[in-house]
Design a protein around this motif. Structure first.
Motif, PDB file in Angstrom:
ATOM      1  N   ILE A   1       0.841  -1.198   0.000  1.00 54.51           N
ATOM      2  CA  ILE A   1       0.000   0.000   0.000  1.00 54.51           C
ATOM      3  C   ILE A   1       0.878   1.251   0.000  1.00 54.51           C
ATOM      4  O   ILE A   1       1.773   1.381   0.833  1.00 54.51           O
ATOM      5  CB  ILE A   1      -0.923   0.024   1.243  1.00 54.51           C
ATOM      6  N   ALA A   2       0.582   2.177  -0.914  1.00 55.10           N
ATOM      7  CA  ALA A   2       1.357   3.412  -1.004  1.00 55.10           C
ATOM      8  C   ALA A   2       0.805   4.512  -0.107  1.00 55.10           C
ATOM      9  O   ALA A   2       1.560   5.278   0.493  1.00 55.10           O
ATOM     10  CB  ALA A   2       1.396   3.900  -2.455  1.00 55.10           C
TER      11      ALA A   2
ATOM     12  N   GLU B   1      -8.273   8.384 -11.621  1.00 54.61           N
ATOM     13  CA  GLU B   1      -6.929   8.980 -11.608  1.00 54.61           C
ATOM     14  C   GLU B   1      -5.825   7.918 -11.662  1.00 54.61           C
ATOM     15  O   GLU B   1      -4.649   8.225 -11.478  1.00 54.61           O
ATOM     16  CB  GLU B   1      -6.753   9.847 -10.359  1.00 54.61           C
ATOM     17  N   GLY B   2      -6.204   6.648 -11.872  1.00 52.87           N
ATOM     18  CA  GLY B   2      -5.207   5.591 -12.052  1.00 52.87           C
ATOM     19  C   GLY B   2      -4.819   4.848 -10.790  1.00 52.87           C
ATOM     20  O   GLY B   2      -3.871   4.049 -10.812  1.00 52.87           O
TER      21      GLY B   2
ATOM     22  N   SER C   1      -0.805   8.175 -10.002  1.00 53.97           N
ATOM     23  CA  SER C   1      -1.391   7.117 -10.809  1.00 53.97           C
ATOM     24  C   SER C   1      -0.557   5.851 -10.645  1.00 53.97           C
ATOM     25  O   SER C   1       0.677   5.913 -10.625  1.00 53.97           O
ATOM     26  CB  SER C   1      -1.419   7.549 -12.273  1.00 53.97           C
ATOM     27  N   GLY C   2      -1.230   4.726 -10.479  1.00 57.06           N
ATOM     28  CA  GLY C   2      -0.534   3.453 -10.297  1.00 57.06           C
ATOM     29  C   GLY C   2      -0.460   3.023  -8.835  1.00 57.06           C
ATOM     30  O   GLY C   2      -0.171   1.867  -8.543  1.00 57.06           O
ATOM     31  N   ASP C   3      -0.718   3.960  -7.898  1.00 60.28           N
ATOM     32  CA  ASP C   3      -0.668   3.633  -6.469  1.00 60.28           C
ATOM     33  C   ASP C   3      -1.800   2.697  -6.065  1.00 60.28           C
ATOM     34  O   ASP C   3      -2.929   2.828  -6.555  1.00 60.28           O
ATOM     35  CB  ASP C   3      -0.795   4.897  -5.599  1.00 60.28           C
ATOM     36  N   THR C   4      -1.488   1.773  -5.162  1.00 59.14           N
ATOM     37  CA  THR C   4      -2.511   0.978  -4.490  1.00 59.14           C
ATOM     38  C   THR C   4      -2.739   1.656  -3.152  1.00 59.14           C
ATOM     39  O   THR C   4      -1.780   1.928  -2.413  1.00 59.14           O
ATOM     40  CB  THR C   4      -2.058  -0.487  -4.304  1.00 59.14           C
TER      41      THR C   4
END
Length: 188
Positions: free
Chosen positions: A68-69, A149-150, A122-125
């Motif tokens: 998780i980011a 937003e990704g 964008s791309g973050d979980t």
């Protein structure tokens, strides 16, 4: 009941829970009004939310081996909760610290016109946060914005689940909800 859980429950009951007749944001009538902001913006409440929220979130992250980011949700209700959990993560497990972001109700009218502010890309979980869920509408709106937003939403954490169908609506989207309290655990 864990001491921190009991202390947060007492603070919520003292500061945030009112009974009577109320019209909710969803337009529904209810005998219960919960304003979690009063507790979440109290320094003692914020510390308790951070501690208990981080315990719940960290347990889920570890049991499912998630990466998780960041953590965040719809402003204003989610903001102090997200920050409290992020701060608790940084204090107790700096190597696992969660970044924090907020979702605007509408895109910003100037500059980059962003709808997500703070530490999100964008791309973050991420973990989505809400203070109270009734119908799940504001949590679902935040999820829509994050996905547009990704971002990918791993799961949701909520301070209070009113047990009025919101949790089921969110889980119908495939997003597990972890409530720190429900109507029954708070009032039962």
């Amino acid at each position: 009941m864990h001491a921190a859980t009991a202390a947060l429950k007492a603070l919520l009951l003292e500061k945030s829970v009112r009974t009577g007749t109320f019209t909710l944001a969803s337009g529904k009538q209810s005998d219960l009004y919960i304003d979690c902001r009063v507790t979440a913006l109290d320094p003692f409440g914020a510390n308790l939310i951070g501690e208990l929220g981080w315990q719940a979130v960290r347990s889920k992250i570890h049991s499912e081996h998630l990466n998780i980011a960041a953590i965040g949700g719809m402003t204003l209700g989610a903001d102090p909760i997200s920050l409290a959990i992020g701060m608790a993560s940084a204090k107790s497990h700096p190597d696992e610290a969660l970044q924090v972001f907020t979702v605007r109700k509408e895109p910003k009218g100037h500059g980059a016109g962003k709808q997500i502010e703070g530490n999100f890309k964008s791309g973050d979980t991420v973990i989505v946060v809400d203070d109270v869920i009734t119908t799940g509408g504001s949590t679902l709106k935040a999820i829509d914005v994050i996905e547009r937003e990704g971002g990918k939403v791993a799961f949701a954490v909520v301070l209070v689940d009113r047990e009025e169908g919101g949790r089921e609506a969110i889980e119908a989207r495939g997003i597990h909800v972890i409530p720190l309290f429900s109507r029954s655990t708070l009032l039962g």
